[in-house]
Design a protein around this motif. Structure first.
Motif, PDB file in Angstrom:
ATOM      1  N   VAL A  52       0.750  -1.046   0.044  1.00 29.54           N
ATOM      2  CA  VAL A  52       0.292  -0.039  -0.121  1.00 29.54           C
ATOM      3  C   VAL A  52       0.941   1.499   0.695  1.00 29.54           C
ATOM      4  O   VAL A  52       2.390   0.888   0.263  1.00 29.54           O
ATOM      5  CB  VAL A  52      -1.033  -0.459   1.694  1.00 29.54           C
ATOM      6  N   GLU A  53       0.195   2.254  -0.790  1.00 36.85           N
ATOM      7  CA  GLU A  53       0.465   3.576  -0.359  1.00 36.85           C
ATOM      8  C   GLU A  53      -0.201   4.467   0.499  1.00 36.85           C
ATOM      9  O   GLU A  53      -1.314   4.320   0.280  1.00 36.85           O
ATOM     10  CB  GLU A  53       1.443   4.466  -1.240  1.00 36.85           C
ATOM     11  N   HIS A  54       0.160   5.193   1.694  1.00 34.76           N
ATOM     12  CA  HIS A  54      -0.452   5.751   1.666  1.00 34.76           C
ATOM     13  C   HIS A  54      -0.473   7.070   2.415  1.00 34.76           C
ATOM     14  O   HIS A  54       0.745   8.188   1.241  1.00 34.76           O
ATOM     15  CB  HIS A  54      -0.854   6.154   3.447  1.00 34.76           C
ATOM     16  N   PRO A  55      -2.409   8.155   2.335  1.00 34.05           N
ATOM     17  CA  PRO A  55      -1.568   9.654   1.775  1.00 34.05           C
ATOM     18  C   PRO A  55      -0.748  10.116   3.246  1.00 34.05           C
ATOM     19  O   PRO A  55      -0.368   8.768   4.096  1.00 34.05           O
ATOM     20  CB  PRO A  55      -3.116  10.300   2.364  1.00 34.05           C
ATOM     21  N   HIS A  56      -0.239  11.489   3.705  1.00 30.82           N
ATOM     22  CA  HIS A  56       0.572  11.247   4.738  1.00 30.82           C
ATOM     23  C   HIS A  56       0.038  11.511   5.922  1.00 30.82           C
ATOM     24  O   HIS A  56      -0.929  11.484   5.726  1.00 30.82           O
ATOM     25  CB  HIS A  56       1.007  13.120   4.372  1.00 30.82           C
ATOM     26  N   VAL A  57       1.094  10.096   6.229  1.00 32.69           N
ATOM     27  CA  VAL A  57       0.428  10.052   7.826  1.00 32.69           C
ATOM     28  C   VAL A  57       1.711   9.893   9.008  1.00 32.69           C
ATOM     29  O   VAL A  57       2.553   9.738   8.570  1.00 32.69           O
ATOM     30  CB  VAL A  57      -0.225   8.822   8.118  1.00 32.69           C
ATOM     31  N   TYR A  58       1.465  10.109   9.977  1.00 28.98           N
ATOM     32  CA  TYR A  58       2.262   9.924  10.778  1.00 28.98           C
ATOM     33  C   TYR A  58       1.583   8.873  12.283  1.00 28.98           C
ATOM     34  O   TYR A  58       0.401   9.173  11.888  1.00 28.98           O
ATOM     35  CB  TYR A  58       2.664  11.747  11.555  1.00 28.98           C
ATOM     36  N   THR A  59       2.292   8.189  12.732  1.00 33.80           N
ATOM     37  CA  THR A  59       1.603   6.561  13.510  1.00 33.80           C
ATOM     38  C   THR A  59       2.541   6.670  14.325  1.00 33.80           C
ATOM     39  O   THR A  59       3.646   6.695  14.360  1.00 33.80           O
ATOM     40  CB  THR A  59       1.465   5.153  13.151  1.00 33.80           C
ATOM     41  N   GLY A  80      -1.759  18.668   4.998  1.00 31.99           N
ATOM     42  CA  GLY A  80      -2.232  17.730   4.334  1.00 31.99           C
ATOM     43  C   GLY A  80      -2.218  16.424   5.240  1.00 31.99           C
ATOM     44  O   GLY A  80      -2.346  15.223   3.909  1.00 31.99           O
ATOM     45  N   ALA A  81      -1.886  16.219   6.647  1.00 39.13           N
ATOM     46  CA  ALA A  81      -0.953  15.359   7.211  1.00 39.13           C
ATOM     47  C   ALA A  81      -2.694  14.863   8.498  1.00 39.13           C
ATOM     48  O   ALA A  81      -2.948  15.706   8.857  1.00 39.13           O
ATOM     49  CB  ALA A  81       0.537  14.500   6.771  1.00 39.13           C
ATOM     50  N   THR A  82      -1.955  13.362   8.621  1.00 42.03           N
ATOM     51  CA  THR A  82      -2.567  13.227   9.635  1.00 42.03           C
ATOM     52  C   THR A  82      -2.147  12.021  10.564  1.00 42.03           C
ATOM     53  O   THR A  82      -0.828  12.134  10.688  1.00 42.03           O
ATOM     54  CB  THR A  82      -4.074  11.795   9.525  1.00 42.03           C
ATOM     55  N   PHE A  83      -2.505  11.821  12.002  1.00 43.90           N
ATOM     56  CA  PHE A  83      -2.036  11.397  12.853  1.00 43.90           C
ATOM     57  C   PHE A  83      -2.744  10.822  13.846  1.00 43.90           C
ATOM     58  O   PHE A  83      -3.334  10.546  14.020  1.00 43.90           O
ATOM     59  CB  PHE A  83      -1.163  12.225  14.241  1.00 43.90           C
ATOM     60  N   TYR A  84      -1.707   9.099  13.893  1.00 46.08           N
ATOM     61  CA  TYR A  84      -2.742   8.247  14.852  1.00 46.08           C
ATOM     62  C   TYR A  84      -1.736   7.121  15.564  1.00 46.08           C
ATOM     63  O   TYR A  84      -0.672   6.738  15.557  1.00 46.08           O
ATOM     64  CB  TYR A  84      -2.375   6.187  13.901  1.00 46.08           C
TER      65      TYR A  84
END
Length: 237
Positions: A52-59, A80-84
């Motif tokens: 998979v490729e993800h949209p910008h995200v920090y985990t 344009g990034a999310t966080f989990y």
């Protein structure tokens, strides 16, 4: 022992959607193993490998330190990034376009029951793949993942890893920077390791872009040999 591995290429897909899908596959395998034990059955457990490729995200892993994220969520949103916060091992990691993320959801009872060997094999898969591009990479003592120029002032990470396992069933996996935008790594301390840089295959080769599908095929080739796996046809989902 079932050594067949079903390969799926999810393309560019939201992190949370992919996480939920991983969790479902993971749970289905665990439930089957529990049923086998409870009812004294010998039903075959499946193995999956998701690309998979993800949209910008920090985990952030369960043992991670939130202070390793250097900006607040407003800045992330502007980028344009999310966080989990998630349930894998390891600290903070970035995923984004141009990065190959691999999630093997394997029942290690079908291969070998050794989580350290599992991690070393994933690293070896990446090391052998990079070698095909003329890149010498290696492990860094005490630091999971794949690195270049270990032991020098120029040490830099090209592949991050973080896994979860229960009853020898794995999830999460690795993130290999192929055509990654390295600017996004400046907003965190990668994997919580200070003073170490991050790189991408295209940067190391001095090219604008590397064919992602070609890299995936090389990764699968080495995965198949290392794990003595039988690969099913790759499918788009």
């Amino acid at each position: 022992m079932n050594k067949k591995v079903h390969i799926q290429d999810l393309g560019l897909k939201d992190y949370k959607e992919t996480w939920d899908y991983q969790e479902q596959l993971f749970k289905d395998t665990l439930d089957l193993k529990i049923r086998n034990r409870r009812e004294e059955l010998s039903l075959v457990t499946p193995n999956h490998f998701l690309f998979v490729e993800h949209p910008h995200v920090y985990t952030l892993g369960k043992s991670g330190d939130i202070s390793n994220l250097l900006v607040d969520e407003k800045v992330l949103a502007a980028k344009g990034a999310t966080f989990y916060k998630i349930n894998r091992g390891g600290d903070i990691t970035y995923h984004g376009p141009g990065q190959i993320v691999g999630y093997p959801i394997l029942d290690l009872d079908n291969f070998f029951t050794d989580i350290h060997k599992y991690l070393r094999f994933l690293e070896e898969m990446v090391i052998l793949t990079l070698a095909e591009y003329g890149i010498k990479s290696e492990r860094s003592p005490g630091e999971t993942g794949v690195w270049l120029d270990v032991g020098t002032p120029f040490a830099r990470k090209i592949c991050a890893m973080g896994v979860r396992a229960s009853r020898w069933v794995t999830m999460h996996g690795f993130a290999l920077n192929v055509n990654a935008d390295l600017g996004y790594f400046d907003m965190m301390i990668p994997c919580g390791i200070k003073g170490k840089a991050v790189t991408s295959l295209n940067v190391e080769l001095g090219k604008k872009e590397i064919d992602l599908d070609e890299v995936k095929q090389k990764l699968l080739k080495h995965f198949q040999v290392l794990f003595e796996a039988k690969i099913n046809e790759k499918t788009e989902v």
